[in-house]
Design a protein around this motif. Structure first.
Motif, PDB file in Angstrom:
ATOM      1  N   MET A   1      42.302  39.242  25.029  1.00 19.03           N
ATOM      2  CA  MET A   1      41.553  37.995  25.020  1.00 19.03           C
ATOM      3  C   MET A   1      40.103  38.306  25.410  1.00 19.03           C
ATOM      4  N   GLU A   2      39.172  37.918  24.581  1.00 22.18           N
ATOM      5  CA  GLU A   2      37.765  38.105  24.908  1.00 22.18           C
ATOM      6  C   GLU A   2      37.306  37.000  25.853  1.00 22.18           C
ATOM      7  N   HIS A   3      36.249  37.307  26.588  1.00 20.56           N
ATOM      8  CA  HIS A   3      35.743  36.310  27.525  1.00 20.56           C
ATOM      9  C   HIS A   3      35.255  35.071  26.777  1.00 20.56           C
ATOM     10  N   ASN A   4      35.611  33.925  27.335  1.00 22.23           N
ATOM     11  CA  ASN A   4      35.197  32.629  26.815  1.00 22.23           C
ATOM     12  C   ASN A   4      34.842  31.777  28.025  1.00 22.23           C
ATOM     13  N   LEU A   5      33.604  31.326  28.099  1.00 17.30           N
ATOM     14  CA  LEU A   5      33.135  30.621  29.288  1.00 17.30           C
ATOM     15  C   LEU A   5      33.935  29.351  29.565  1.00 17.30           C
ATOM     16  N   ALA A   6      34.250  28.581  28.542  1.00 18.16           N
ATOM     17  CA  ALA A   6      35.009  27.342  28.758  1.00 18.16           C
ATOM     18  C   ALA A   6      36.394  27.648  29.333  1.00 18.16           C
ATOM     19  N   LYS A   7      37.035  28.688  28.826  1.00 22.72           N
ATOM     20  CA  LYS A   7      38.357  29.063  29.342  1.00 22.72           C
ATOM     21  C   LYS A   7      38.259  29.605  30.767  1.00 22.72           C
ATOM     22  N   THR A   8      37.196  30.348  31.036  1.00 30.53           N
ATOM     23  CA  THR A   8      36.976  30.843  32.398  1.00 30.53           C
ATOM     24  C   THR A   8      36.817  29.682  33.359  1.00 30.53           C
ATOM     25  N   MET A   9      35.998  28.725  32.982  1.00 30.31           N
ATOM     26  CA  MET A   9      35.753  27.587  33.865  1.00 30.31           C
ATOM     27  C   MET A   9      37.009  26.732  34.051  1.00 30.31           C
ATOM     28  N   SER A  10      37.853  26.654  33.025  1.00 31.63           N
ATOM     29  CA  SER A  10      39.084  25.879  33.183  1.00 31.63           C
ATOM     30  C   SER A  10      39.990  26.517  34.236  1.00 31.63           C
ATOM     31  N   LEU A  11      39.991  27.829  34.309  1.00 30.02           N
ATOM     32  CA  LEU A  11      40.782  28.510  35.334  1.00 30.02           C
ATOM     33  C   LEU A  11      40.120  28.355  36.708  1.00 30.02           C
ATOM     34  N   LEU A  12      38.814  28.608  36.775  1.00 31.91           N
ATOM     35  CA  LEU A  12      38.110  28.509  38.060  1.00 31.91           C
ATOM     36  C   LEU A  12      38.214  27.105  38.662  1.00 31.91           C
ATOM     37  N   THR A  13      38.266  26.099  37.820  1.00 29.81           N
ATOM     38  CA  THR A  13      38.384  24.715  38.285  1.00 29.81           C
ATOM     39  C   THR A  13      39.717  24.476  38.995  1.00 29.81           C
ATOM     40  N   ARG A  14      40.754  25.171  38.581  1.00 26.21           N
ATOM     41  CA  ARG A  14      42.102  24.923  39.102  1.00 26.21           C
ATOM     42  C   ARG A  14      42.417  25.648  40.409  1.00 26.21           C
ATOM     43  N   THR A  15      41.668  26.671  40.746  1.00 22.92           N
ATOM     44  CA  THR A  15      42.008  27.467  41.927  1.00 22.92           C
ATOM     45  C   THR A  15      42.047  26.650  43.217  1.00 22.92           C
ATOM     46  N   PRO A  16      41.063  25.803  43.507  1.00 20.30           N
ATOM     47  CA  PRO A  16      41.153  25.042  44.763  1.00 20.30           C
ATOM     48  C   PRO A  16      42.422  24.190  44.861  1.00 20.30           C
ATOM     49  N   ALA A  17      42.788  23.507  43.784  1.00 15.52           N
ATOM     50  CA  ALA A  17      43.997  22.674  43.822  1.00 15.52           C
ATOM     51  C   ALA A  17      45.249  23.531  43.948  1.00 15.52           C
ATOM     52  N   THR A  18      45.240  24.690  43.329  1.00 14.45           N
ATOM     53  CA  THR A  18      46.382  25.606  43.435  1.00 14.45           C
ATOM     54  C   THR A  18      46.560  26.060  44.878  1.00 14.45           C
ATOM     55  N   LEU A  19      45.463  26.470  45.500  1.00 14.55           N
ATOM     56  CA  LEU A  19      45.531  26.896  46.904  1.00 14.55           C
ATOM     57  C   LEU A  19      45.951  25.741  47.810  1.00 14.55           C
ATOM     58  N   ASN A  20      45.418  24.583  47.545  1.00 13.50           N
ATOM     59  CA  ASN A  20      45.756  23.411  48.342  1.00 13.50           C
ATOM     60  C   ASN A  20      47.250  23.107  48.249  1.00 13.50           C
ATOM     61  N   ALA A  21      47.779  23.113  47.029  1.00 15.62           N
ATOM     62  CA  ALA A  21      49.200  22.813  46.836  1.00 15.62           C
ATOM     63  C   ALA A  21      50.085  23.867  47.501  1.00 15.62           C
ATOM     64  N   LEU A  22      49.664  25.105  47.463  1.00 18.07           N
ATOM     65  CA  LEU A  22      50.477  26.186  48.011  1.00 18.07           C
ATOM     66  C   LEU A  22      50.407  26.268  49.536  1.00 18.07           C
ATOM     67  N   LEU A  23      49.244  26.012  50.115  1.00 21.48           N
ATOM     68  CA  LEU A  23      49.031  26.354  51.525  1.00 21.48           C
ATOM     69  C   LEU A  23      48.906  25.180  52.498  1.00 21.48           C
ATOM     70  N   ARG A  24      48.378  24.061  52.052  1.00 25.70           N
ATOM     71  CA  ARG A  24      48.111  22.976  53.003  1.00 25.70           C
ATOM     72  C   ARG A  24      49.407  22.479  53.640  1.00 25.70           C
ATOM     73  N   ASP A  25      49.364  22.296  54.943  1.00 27.09           N
ATOM     74  CA  ASP A  25      50.461  21.751  55.754  1.00 27.09           C
ATOM     75  C   ASP A  25      51.661  22.681  55.887  1.00 27.09           C
ATOM     76  N   LEU A  26      51.520  23.935  55.490  1.00 30.02           N
ATOM     77  CA  LEU A  26      52.607  24.888  55.726  1.00 30.02           C
ATOM     78  C   LEU A  26      52.620  25.298  57.198  1.00 30.02           C
ATOM     79  N   PRO A  27      53.781  25.671  57.725  1.00 36.74           N
ATOM     80  CA  PRO A  27      53.803  26.236  59.073  1.00 36.74           C
ATOM     81  C   PRO A  27      52.894  27.466  59.143  1.00 36.74           C
ATOM     82  N   GLU A  28      52.277  27.657  60.279  1.00 35.75           N
ATOM     83  CA  GLU A  28      51.312  28.747  60.463  1.00 35.75           C
ATOM     84  C   GLU A  28      51.914  30.121  60.184  1.00 35.75           C
ATOM     85  N   GLU A  29      53.214  30.275  60.379  1.00 35.79           N
ATOM     86  CA  GLU A  29      53.836  31.578  60.107  1.00 35.79           C
ATOM     87  C   GLU A  29      53.622  32.003  58.656  1.00 35.79           C
ATOM     88  N   TRP A  30      53.592  31.044  57.742  1.00 36.15           N
ATOM     89  CA  TRP A  30      53.359  31.362  56.334  1.00 36.15           C
ATOM     90  C   TRP A  30      51.902  31.716  56.068  1.00 36.15           C
TER      91      TRP A  30
END
Length: 179
Positions: A1-30
């Protein structure tokens, strides 16, 4: 896959929500567990991503557009999160990352980069010449690298608890990108 700015930005846009869904409110041990000495926890990784948002990606984009290869990028402090995250909660870090990423992507969108601009070259202090397109593709893959790392570090916390199933759990066999 060659670099495509729109596709790059679509991924970069999702990272904060992904991290939020995975990590927020988890016990500190995780979120504070790691894989051993000199490795990073999910908390550390989010701090590292924040430092990149502040000092790496967009400053380097601007450096390429303004100076090309004539002035190398400033070196990146890969351990800055150790001091910058002190006294903060994971929720604060997640919020800060989401805010910084949103601002950076807004600014990037506002640049209306052309194919000619994406081909412009800059100079990395260790790797040498790179294009703006390569820098932006790296930003996306950097996110994926650290999402992978977070899942691996979290799985590591249960490496003994899974017992004999460990032979089927590839994430427990994956070796490092921790530091």
């Amino acid at each position: 896959m060659e670099h495509n700015l729109a596709k790059t930005m679509s991924l970069l846009t999702r990272t904060p929500a992904t991290l939020n869904a995975l990590l927020r409110d988890l016990p500190e041990e995780w979120t504070s567990g790691h894989e051993g000495a000199n490795t990073w926890s999910p908390f550390d990784i989010v701090g590292h991503l924040i430092h990149g948002e502040r000092t790496d990606w967009m400053p380097r984009v601007k450096r390429i557009l303004q100076r090309g290869e004539s002035q190398p990028f400033d070196p990146f402090d890969r351990l800055a999160q150790e001091r910058e995250s002190q006294g903060k909660s994971l929720d604060q870090l997640l919020d800060e990352f989401a805010r910084l990423r949103s601002e950076n992507l807004r600014d990037l969108r506002g640049m209306h980069l052309t194919e000619d601009q994406l081909a412009l070259r800059g100079r990395h202090p260790a790797f040498g010449v790179c294009t703006l397109s390569q820098l932006l593709a790296t930003w996306a893959v950097h996110d994926l690298t650290h999402l992978h790392q977070i899942s691996r570090v979290m799985a590591h916390q249960y490496r003994e608890a899974v017992g004999p199933w460990s032979v089927y759990l590839g994430v427990l066999k994956c070796a490092g990108h921790s530091s």
